[in-house]
Design an enzyme around this catalytic site. Structure first.
Site, PDB file in Angstrom:
ATOM      1  CE1 TYR A 165       1.088  -0.340   4.395  1.00 54.82           C
ATOM      2  CE2 TYR A 165       0.031   1.803   4.421  1.00 54.82           C
ATOM      3  CZ  TYR A 165       0.842   0.862   5.015  1.00 54.82           C
ATOM      4  OH  TYR A 165       1.432   1.143   6.225  1.00 54.82           O
TER       5      TYR A 165
ATOM      6  NE  ARG B 157       6.966   3.959   0.647  1.00 55.29           N
ATOM      7  CZ  ARG B 157       6.688   4.777   1.661  1.00 55.29           C
ATOM      8  NH1 ARG B 157       7.627   5.105   2.527  1.00 55.29           N
ATOM      9  NH2 ARG B 157       5.474   5.279   1.811  1.00 55.29           N
TER      10      ARG B 157
ATOM     11  CE  LYS C 119       3.125   3.019   3.187  1.00 58.14           C
ATOM     12  NZ  LYS C 119       3.272   3.179   4.635  1.00 58.14           N
TER      13      LYS C 119
ATOM     14  CD  GLU D  53      10.216   1.662  10.475  1.00 61.61           C
ATOM     15  OE1 GLU D  53      10.154   2.623   9.691  1.00 61.61           O
ATOM     16  OE2 GLU D  53      10.153   0.477  10.106  1.00 61.61           O
TER      17      GLU D  53
ATOM     18  CG  LEU E 109       8.507   2.132   4.741  1.00 65.27           C
ATOM     19  CD1 LEU E 109       8.356   0.910   3.834  1.00 65.27           C
ATOM     20  CD2 LEU E 109       7.143   2.747   5.015  1.00 65.27           C
TER      21      LEU E 109
HETATM   22  N1  PLP Z   1       7.843   3.664   8.866  1.00 65.08           N
HETATM   23  C1  PLP Z   1       6.732   2.922   8.857  1.00 65.08           C
HETATM   24  C2  PLP Z   1       6.762   1.585   9.517  1.00 65.08           C
HETATM   25  C3  PLP Z   1       5.566   3.401   8.238  1.00 65.08           C
HETATM   26  O1  PLP Z   1       4.463   2.634   8.227  1.00 65.08           O
HETATM   27  C4  PLP Z   1       5.580   4.684   7.651  1.00 65.08           C
HETATM   28  C5  PLP Z   1       4.386   5.215   6.997  1.00 65.08           C
HETATM   29  O2  PLP Z   1       3.338   4.652   7.000  1.00 65.08           O
HETATM   30  C6  PLP Z   1       6.757   5.428   7.687  1.00 65.08           C
HETATM   31  C7  PLP Z   1       7.881   4.888   8.302  1.00 65.08           C
HETATM   32  C8  PLP Z   1       6.829   6.791   7.080  1.00 65.08           C
HETATM   33  O3  PLP Z   1       6.818   6.724   5.669  1.00 65.08           O
HETATM   34  P1  PLP Z   1       6.239   7.907   4.803  1.00 65.08           P
HETATM   35  O4  PLP Z   1       7.022   9.127   5.176  1.00 65.08           O
HETATM   36  O5  PLP Z   1       6.513   7.495   3.404  1.00 65.08           O
HETATM   37  O6  PLP Z   1       4.786   8.031   5.126  1.00 65.08           O
END
Ligand code: PLP
Length: 281
Positions: free
Chosen positions: A33, A52, A147, A179, A203
């Site tokens: 997603y 991504r 993701k 994270e 991620l």
């Molecule tokens: N890390 C995780 C585990 C996430 O699920 C997300 C976003 O959903 C992020 C980091 C941040 O990613 P982004 O800046 O692309 O939303």
């Protein structure tokens, strides 16, 4: 107001959007997603999210449900049909519906669904006060760089945070913060921003990537390395990033105030820079 959602090629009222019980997203979490923010009716970092997505699909040998142009048209159409000025578009691709069998089905067509969510992202009161986080063990699988919709560990982490009145949970593995459950994690010490380097352990946030460019342009020092919760408690500031929170200052970790309990100057500056950039897109 009833939203218009997108389900496998059709725009439908939200209560008419249905997916098969045999869909592999439902049975195996066999899907990926993206969440792309919308500000002033325009997407924020659309291309980074698409890049991504392409990687996530490739890593899982999953097919595209449509062309990239059609995917963009669908995103724009959802924003238009829902009159979305601010919020985000959630889109999900799964390996499709087939009789339940672990290995990849031969003939299943990938399922694409998407919907909008209106939300005030720019004037978010949480960003003015700053938020609190707790730490929890990181119990996720080893490919967090993809993701996927397999989000049970983040669900449990976020619930644990909510039960303690916190906004987010920072996940800890081998003594180091990986994270947040749905965000990347940062601390600031002596004006330098510290965040974990990219690997399969986290991620690669699109907000993180966009922010790195803004930091370089504005002479803000960056160090990519892991940090411990103890180091975070001694930091001058902390913050998190995600597509729906942009840059969110953190003022409390595990019930202990950091940076005097106020959003710090670096986090505030980075949020302002990010918002300025988002409004331009
Ligand atoms: N890390 C995780 C585990 C996430 O699920 C997300 C976003 O959903 C992020 C980091 C941040 O990613 P982004 O800046 O692309 O939303």
């Amino acid at each position: 107001m009833t939203r218009t959602v997108y389900v496998k090629g059709q725009y439908l009222p939200e209560n008419e959007g249905k997916i098969s019980i045999f869909d592999r997203g439902f049975l195996f979490a066999d899907g990926v997603y993206e969440v792309t923010a919308v500000v002033g009716g325009h997407f924020v970092d659309y291309d980074l999210h698409q890049e991504r997505l392409e990687r996530s699909l490739r890593e899982l040998s999953m097919g595209w449900p449509c062309s990239k142009d059609d995917l963009k048209t669908m995103h724009l159409e959802l924003v238009k049909r829902n009159n979305l000025a601010e919020g985000w578009v959630y889109m999900q691709i799964t390996r499709g519906a087939a009789d339940r069998d672990f290995k990849f089905p031969k003939d299943a067509k990938p399922s694409l669904v998407a919907f909008t969510q209106a939300k005030e992202l720019v004037d978010n009161p949480d960003a003015v006060k700053g938020v609190s986080v707790i730490t929890v063990p990181d119990i996720r699988w080893a490919r967090r760089d993809i993701k996927t919709v397999m989000l049970l560990a983040p669900v449990l982490g976020k619930q644990a945070a909510a039960e303690k009145g916190a906004f987010e949970a920072w996940m800890v593995e081998d003594g180091k913060v990986t994270e947040g459950t749905s965000s990347n994690a940062y601390i600031v010490k002596n004006g330098k921003v510290i965040t974990r380097e990219l690997s399969n352990a986290i991620l690669a946030g699109c907000t993180r990537r966009a922010l790195f460019r803004l930091m370089a342009e504005n002479g803000i020092e960056l160090e990519e390395r892991a940090f411990t919760p103890e180091e975070a408690l001694q930091a001058d500031e902390a913050f998190l990033t995600s597509a729906s929170n942009f840059v969110m200052p953190i003022v409390e970790i595990d019930g202990k105030r950091i940076g005097g309990g106020q959003p710090g100057p670096v986090a505030r500056q980075l949020r302002a820079l990010f918002l300025e950039e988002a409004r331009k897109q």
